[in-house]
Design an enzyme around this catalytic site. Structure first.
Site, mmCIF file in Angstrom:
data_model
loop_
_atom_site.group_PDB
_atom_site.id
_atom_site.type_symbol
_atom_site.label_atom_id
_atom_site.label_comp_id
_atom_site.label_asym_id
_atom_site.label_seq_id
_atom_site.Cartn_x
_atom_site.Cartn_y
_atom_site.Cartn_z
ATOM 1 N N CYS A 385 0.834 -1.203 0.000
ATOM 2 C CA CYS A 385 0.000 0.000 0.000
ATOM 3 C C CYS A 385 0.875 1.262 0.000
ATOM 4 C CB CYS A 385 -1.016 -0.050 1.138
ATOM 5 S SG CYS A 385 -2.517 0.852 0.707
ATOM 6 N N HIS A 511 -3.620 -5.253 0.216
ATOM 7 C CA HIS A 511 -3.048 -5.771 1.466
ATOM 8 C C HIS A 511 -3.055 -7.298 1.485
ATOM 9 C CE1 HIS A 511 -2.907 -1.949 3.798
ATOM 10 N NE2 HIS A 511 -3.819 -1.600 2.900
ATOM 11 N N GLU A 513 -1.520 -9.146 3.399
ATOM 12 C CA GLU A 513 -1.401 -9.646 4.773
ATOM 13 C C GLU A 513 -2.757 -9.997 5.395
ATOM 14 O OE1 GLU A 513 -0.998 -6.548 3.814
ATOM 15 O OE2 GLU A 513 -1.518 -5.079 5.356
HETATM 16 N N1 GLN Z 1 -2.199 6.621 2.601
HETATM 17 C C1 GLN Z 1 -2.253 5.848 1.421
HETATM 18 C C2 GLN Z 1 -3.589 5.967 0.710
HETATM 19 O O1 GLN Z 1 -4.562 6.342 1.302
HETATM 20 C C3 GLN Z 1 -1.918 4.395 1.698
HETATM 21 C C4 GLN Z 1 -2.868 3.699 2.593
HETATM 22 C C5 GLN Z 1 -2.327 2.422 3.178
HETATM 23 O O2 GLN Z 1 -1.118 2.214 3.214
HETATM 24 N N2 GLN Z 1 -3.191 1.576 3.694
HETATM 25 O O3 GLN Z 1 -3.702 5.679 -0.455
#
Ligand code: GLN
Length: 537
Positions: A385, A511, A513
């Site tokens: 992310c 994600h 994970e």
């Molecule tokens: N802050 C980033 C976004 O909103 C990444 C979010 C995250 O790492 N879950 O796109």
């Protein structure tokens, strides 16, 4: 559909918080599942936030995201990792959500002029949420974990709901109470008084526990079991010891040895029979405890003071490590402490680098330094992310030559917004539950690292973000060695990036994970560690 065939198990906690109700619930569920029952676990959280999505990870650890896009308590992650089945929005309910629902009903005139009160209106809504999972007709058992500690003001309506349900003739349930039996080193004794008080406190609210699980650092002998049973109105066989374990994955085996599932079945007048075979689980545990090598992996994040902030990533690494019989020596590295000058000293020793998700400006330049180091020194890299977004920014600045490249999350006026706000996020003003959340499809190009890992071209993965790769830059990036190897088939959002001419450099906007489990470790983590083993000096 009726829930009259579903059996409900409540798990409450006493004496202190953090005794591991989530792990006990998940372990019991695992044992019942091994007996062929369908089981799900629900968490009731007594705080007023509608969900943990708006909570800083320092407050409550990681925010876990379900397939259906609910932002939930991290315990749901444990439930999924143990049971290898998905949870959903219905598996996590907070006081905030309960009140929000009741107040919305009141505004809509649903109570026909009645005074709206904690009892019965709030307790009715709690009971409705508890029964919702049973009513799907999918479960033999619903385990409901009640957050917090008995005696907390916040928990009272929940305990009251349990009391009412215990008296409902159409509702079949038992209560498992988890407490602490402290050890006094000076006198060399285990003390049961806190447990007695806590059971009494529960009883004052009208709820008699059926099973007691005692968290302890030392073995509990027969005398103590008998004493606890006598003072707490509990049969001796229903006093279960839960000794500190070297890993949370040992707990199902320990609970089977203690007969927790057996006593639960007996309380429901169900047949007990033979202990089920949990050999697959035991073989995972064996590989976990007998590693052939140790891998040094750096986890670069900004909430590392509270390891629970990255619990799903940590557990995914553990699951993947067990596949290759590798122990993980995870170096938790604060992104705020990193820069291009000290990166060799801080990361030079690592076999692999993982840059974690996150929000906001703090620590972002340190993450970008870590990416640069991994890319230039050909160290296996996984960016998740924000970690993937940092990889894009780093590549833009140092390879493509766009010196001021940034994400508009941090610099709205950058002339090179390589990461920018998604179209459907532009009009959003609310903070809670407004991101791109839950499972989305991704189609993967053949011949890529991601394709090799997944072994297929179409996958779904869970998301939690607002910003994304700016497709305007796709060609420019590809011409100098960073490719978008996974794309959302409908919206064309970039989901995976890979760097050519590197042993293993993968960034994912989703994600992975959230979907790694003990019996199904996530392929990206497994492949990442395979690369780590291969490249290890
Ligand atoms: N802050 C980033 C976004 O909103 C990444 C979010 C995250 O790492 N879950 O796109």
């Amino acid at each position: 559909m009726s829930d009259s065939n579903t059996k409900y198990i409540f798990v409450t906690g006493g004496v202190t918080s953090s005794l591991g109700k989530g792990i006990i619930s998940a372990s019991l569920a695992k044992l019942l599942q091994a007996r062929g029952h369908s089981v799900t676990i629900q968490k009731l959280d007594p705080y007023i936030n509608v969900d943990p999505g708006t909570l800083n990870p320092y407050e409550h650890g990681e925010c876990f995201v379900t397939e259906d896009g609910a932002e939930t308590d991290l315990d749901l992650g444990h439930y999924e990792r143990y049971l290898d089945t998905n949870t959903s929005q219905a598996n996590n309910v907070t006081t905030g959500r309960i009140y929000q629902h009741v107040i919305n009903q009141e505004r809509a005139g649903a109570f026909l002029g009645k005074t709206v009160q904690v009892i019965p209106h709030i307790t009715d809504e709690i009971k409705r949420r508890i029964r919702l999972l049973g009513k799907t007709g999918s479960y033999d058992f619903v385990i409901t974990e009640i957050g917090g500690t008995v005696g907390d003001i916040e928990s009272l309506p929940y305990i009251e709901a349990v009391r009412q349900l215990k008296w409902d003739p159409d509702f079949s349930c038992i209560v498992i109470h988890l407490t602490l039996v402290p050890y006094l080193a000076a006198s060399g004794e285990l003390k049961t008084k806190p447990t007695q008080h806590s059971v009494k406190q529960l009883l004052e609210s009208g709820v008699q526990a059926d099973v007691l699980v005692l968290r302890t650092e030392h073995s509990i002998n027969e005398d103590i079991r008998r004493k606890v049973a006598l003072f707490c109105n509990i049969s001796t066989d229903a006093v279960i010891e839960s000794k500190n374990a070297s890993t949370i994955y040992e707990v199902p085996v320990m609970m089977q040895d203690e007969g927790l599932d057996q006593v639960v079945l007996r309380k429901f007048d169900m047949e007990v029979g033979e202990d089920p075979d949990i050999n697959q689980w035991k073989s995972f545990l064996h590989r976990l405890k007998n590693p052939k090598r140790t891998l040094k992996v750096g986890l670069i994040g900004k909430y590392i003071e509270l390891k629970d902030s990255y619990i799903s990533i940590h557990e995914s690494l553990i699951h993947a490590g067990a596949v290759s019989e590798s122990a993980l020596d995870i170096h938790w590295i604060h992104s705020e402490s990193l820069n291009d000058e000290n990166v060799v000293e801080k990361l030079g020793d690592l076999d692999g680098i993982l840059v974690a998700p996150g929000f906001g400006e703090r620590g972002i330049e340190g993450k970008i330094s870590a990416v640069k180091f991994a890319r230039e020194n050909k160290i296996p890299f996984l960016g998740i992310c924000l970690g993937m977004q940092c990889a894009v920014i780093e590549f833009a600045r140092n390879v493509v030559g766009l010196k001021d490249a940034h994400t508009t999350e941090i610099d709205e006026n950058t002339s090179n917004p390589v990461i920018f706000l998604m179209e459907d996020q532009k009009t959003v003003t609310e903070k809670g539950g407004t991101m791109r959340l839950g499972a989305y499809e991704c189609s993967i190009n053949e011949g890529t690292k991601a394709h090799k890992a997944y072994g297929k071209a179409l996958i779904t993965e869970r998301h939690r973000h607002r910003f994304e790769f700016n497709n305007k830059y796709l060609e420019k990036f590809a011409s100098v060695g960073m490719n978008a190897t996974g794309i959302n088939p409908t919206g064309k959002m970039v989901e995976i990036i890979e760097v050519e001419d590197h042993p293993w450099f993968v960034g994912v906007q989703f994600h992975p994970e959230y979907s790694s489990t003990v019996l199904n470790p996530h392929p990206l983590f497994v492949n990442f560690l395979d690369a780590v083993i291969k490249e290890k000096k």
